[in-house]
Design an enzyme around this catalytic site. Structure first.
Site, PDB file in Angstrom:
ATOM      1  N   ASP A 163     -17.108  -9.450 -22.713  1.00 54.30           N
ATOM      2  CA  ASP A 163     -17.815  -9.693 -21.456  1.00 54.30           C
ATOM      3  C   ASP A 163     -19.273 -10.085 -21.667  1.00 54.30           C
ATOM      4  O   ASP A 163     -19.747 -11.076 -21.101  1.00 54.30           O
ATOM      5  CB  ASP A 163     -17.752  -8.456 -20.545  1.00 54.30           C
TER       6      ASP A 163
ATOM      7  N   GLU B 175       4.314 -10.087  -6.525  1.00 57.39           N
ATOM      8  CA  GLU B 175       3.270 -10.182  -7.550  1.00 57.39           C
ATOM      9  C   GLU B 175       3.664  -9.542  -8.869  1.00 57.39           C
ATOM     10  O   GLU B 175       3.026  -9.787  -9.881  1.00 57.39           O
ATOM     11  CB  GLU B 175       1.958  -9.572  -7.028  1.00 57.39           C
TER      12      GLU B 175
ATOM     13  N   GLY C  64       0.855  -1.181   0.000  1.00 56.16           N
ATOM     14  CA  GLY C  64       0.000   0.000   0.000  1.00 56.16           C
ATOM     15  C   GLY C  64       0.881   1.217   0.000  1.00 56.16           C
ATOM     16  O   GLY C  64       2.086   1.106   0.190  1.00 56.16           O
TER      17      GLY C  64
ATOM     18  N   TYR D 156       3.966  -3.282   2.422  1.00 55.94           N
ATOM     19  CA  TYR D 156       3.321  -2.652   3.575  1.00 55.94           C
ATOM     20  C   TYR D 156       2.758  -3.715   4.515  1.00 55.94           C
ATOM     21  O   TYR D 156       2.868  -3.607   5.744  1.00 55.94           O
ATOM     22  CB  TYR D 156       2.202  -1.711   3.109  1.00 55.94           C
TER      23      TYR D 156
END
Ligand code: XMP
Length: 530
Positions: A240, A184, A67, A95
């Protein structure tokens, strides 16, 4: 006025859910995606959610995201210690790592020891749960100002950097793990492996979540939700809505009617793909409304981009409501559901987890009963875009639909700078088709995010072609690379490809005598020109 109320998320049991606690910025979504790439189901929860509520979801593990805050900043998000005492495996990143360290009695100093970007990591415990089988020297992505100088009691320090003495730690007995960096992001060379070690080795989760499970679960959930009633789905030509419709079609067959509004602003071949290929692949009932004239009439004389958008949006809703009304009047069971292709990022971004976009019809076509309320069916609300494509593929949808790049709702209407006319649309469709054909032939579709092709209808320039002077329009190529369309860079396409596109467009498209390349990033330029 008809409206649609958001339904509760279909009650799909995900026994192996991993919660990603969102401490801000964009990290949580990426982590959740990486967890799913490891074939483990994940959900994002806000850091303000009480720990008891998190635990009530019965998570198999919890990941604390990075964060933007410093743990020392006033008002910085905190965590209840109870989270670490519940016996649920926890992995803190950046964080989240610092918060874990301070909450459990370690030391985090505001030393000014900053690290940003690619950083060499020295692994000191090669056989640890997280690092086993990865190199002792690896590159990781750092982004922090504070540094952990002492791990909490009971923790083993497993890695350091030149600047930070404690860059990773673990307490295997309590199943608590942390890294100072961002595993990540792809710049962390072994990040995915470390995340998987946490999930499989640390938390003991089996990698069993697949898009195949999603189809089965959703089909069951849709059947339970819709029962014997009927549903309507608007198809836009995009991924979608096509995948959502295909999934609902698989679940309830002829109880579903799809509506496709042909506004005449689609690219070459796209309407036919919906009308023929989509229907052939799914067997769906499709109602096509040819509204090309209506849209052209409404757009006549309009050059302002926002006015165009408003007109297109308004006409679309009117035509769609008219189609709804006709379906409502057909014989058959009650029409009570509206299918929407809402994705997980839409849900996270609109407040995280529980609420959903409440799509309302803004206009009354006259005749649509006031009290008609559709309940929403949103079978993609748990999925990221790449997962939606996988589901589409498994459902047998055509590759051209499943892999389609983003295309704006107002279509080519906002890619003509100037008034929208039938001739201009036809011209732009030709130019756009050539650009798409050549980009596909060069194998560049996956590399670029999208490539708007824009007609500067209000501009003319002098040229020479054959034996005469020309005074034609320029076409702009706007190839961009991006992760999420929030920011973008112009794609460095090979000159040969650009040359081929330019030659073909100026040769094959009448009234175009110049092709120019947009070399602006976003910001300051947007992706579209209007
Ligand atoms: P911009 O031009 O804002 O575009 O950088 C970001 C992304 O959004 C798409 N876009 C739209 N999509 N209706 C849509 O459905 C719109 O009015 C619209 N305007 C832009 C654009 O293609 C890009 O993917």
């Amino acid at each position: 006025m008809s409206s649609a109320t958001p339904a509760a998320a279909p009650d799909v049991s995900n026994p192996d859910v991993v919660l990603v606690v969102d401490f801000g910025a964009q990290y949580a979504q990426l982590i959740a995606r990486r967890v799913r790439e490891a074939r483990v189901y994940s959900e994002i929860v806000p850091s303000t959610m009480p720990v008891a509520e998190m635990l009530a979801k019965n998570p198999k593990a919890i990941i604390l995201s990075g964060g933007p805050s410093s743990v020392y900043a006033e008002g910085a998000p905190r965590l209840d210690r109870a989270l670490f005492e519940a016996g649920v495996p926890v992995f803190g990143m950046c964080y989240g790592f610092q918060l874990m360290a301070t909450t459990l009695g370690g030391t985090v100093d505001n030393t000014g020891a900053r690290e940003y970007g690619r950083t060499p990591l020295h692994v000191s415990k090669a056989g640890s749960t997280l690092f086993e089988g990865t190199p002792v020297e690896q590159s990781v992505w750092m982004s922090h100002g504070d540094a952990c100088s002492a791990a909490p009691e009971g923790f083993t320090v497993t890695a350091s950097t030149d600047v930070v003495p404690v860059a990773a730690f673990e307490n295997d007995e309590k199943k608590l793990y942390g890294v100072q960096y961002h595993p990540e992001v792809l710049h962390s060379t072994h990040g995915q492996q470390i995340l998987e070690h946490f999930l499989y080795r640390g938390a003991g989760i089996e990698p069993s979540w697949t898009t195949g499970n999603v189809i089965e679960e959703q089909v069951a959930a849709i059947r339970a939700q819709v029962g014997g009633k009927r549903a309507i789905c608007g198809l836009s030509g995009g991924v979608d809505s096509a995948v959502a419709a295909a999934l609902v079609q698989k679940a309830i067959g002829s109880q579903l009617t799809c509506v496709y509004v042909d506004h005449g602003l689609m690219r070459k071949g796209e309407t036919e793909q919906v009308e023929k290929d989509f229907v052939a692949a799914t067997g769906a009932n499709l109602k096509v409304v040819d509204a090309q004239e209506r849209f052209l009439d409404a757009l006549a004389g309009v050059s302002d981009p926002e006015t165009k958008r408003k007109i297109i949006g308004r006409e679309f809703i009117r035509v769609f409501e008219q189609a709804q009304l006709e379906i409502l009047q057909e014989e058959g069971p009650e029409v009570a559901f509206l299918v929407q292709g809402t994705l997980y990022p839409d849900i996270v971004e609109s407040g995280g987890g529980t609420g959903t976009a409440n799509i309302k019809s803004h206009h009354n076509v006259g005749g649509l009963p006031d009290d008609i309320e559709f309940e929403l069916v949103e079978p993609l609300r748990q999925l990221f875009k790449d997962e939606v494509r996988m589901v589409g593929q498994e459902l047998g949808l055509p590759e051209e639909i499943v892999q389609r790049q983003p295309f704006p709702g107002p279509g080519l209407g906002i890619r003509i700078v100037g008034e929208v006319t039938k001739d201009r649309l036809d011209l732009l469709r030709e130019a756009d088709a050539i650009a798409r054909e050549e980009l596909t032939a060069a194998g560049l579709d996956r590399e670029i995010w999208q490539c708007p092709v824009v007609l500067l209808a209000d501009v003319r320039s002098v040229g020479v072609q054959g034996d005469g002077r020309t005074y034609g329009h320029p076409i702009v190529l706007r190839p961009v690379s991006s992760e999420d369309a929030m920011t973008a860079d112009w794609s460095r396409l090979p000159y040969e490809v650009l040359a081929k596109i330019s030659t073909r467009i100026t040769n094959e498209v009448a009234d175009v005598n110049r092709v120019v390349l947009d070399v602006t990033s976003k910001p300051p330029g947007t992706i579209e020109w209007e």
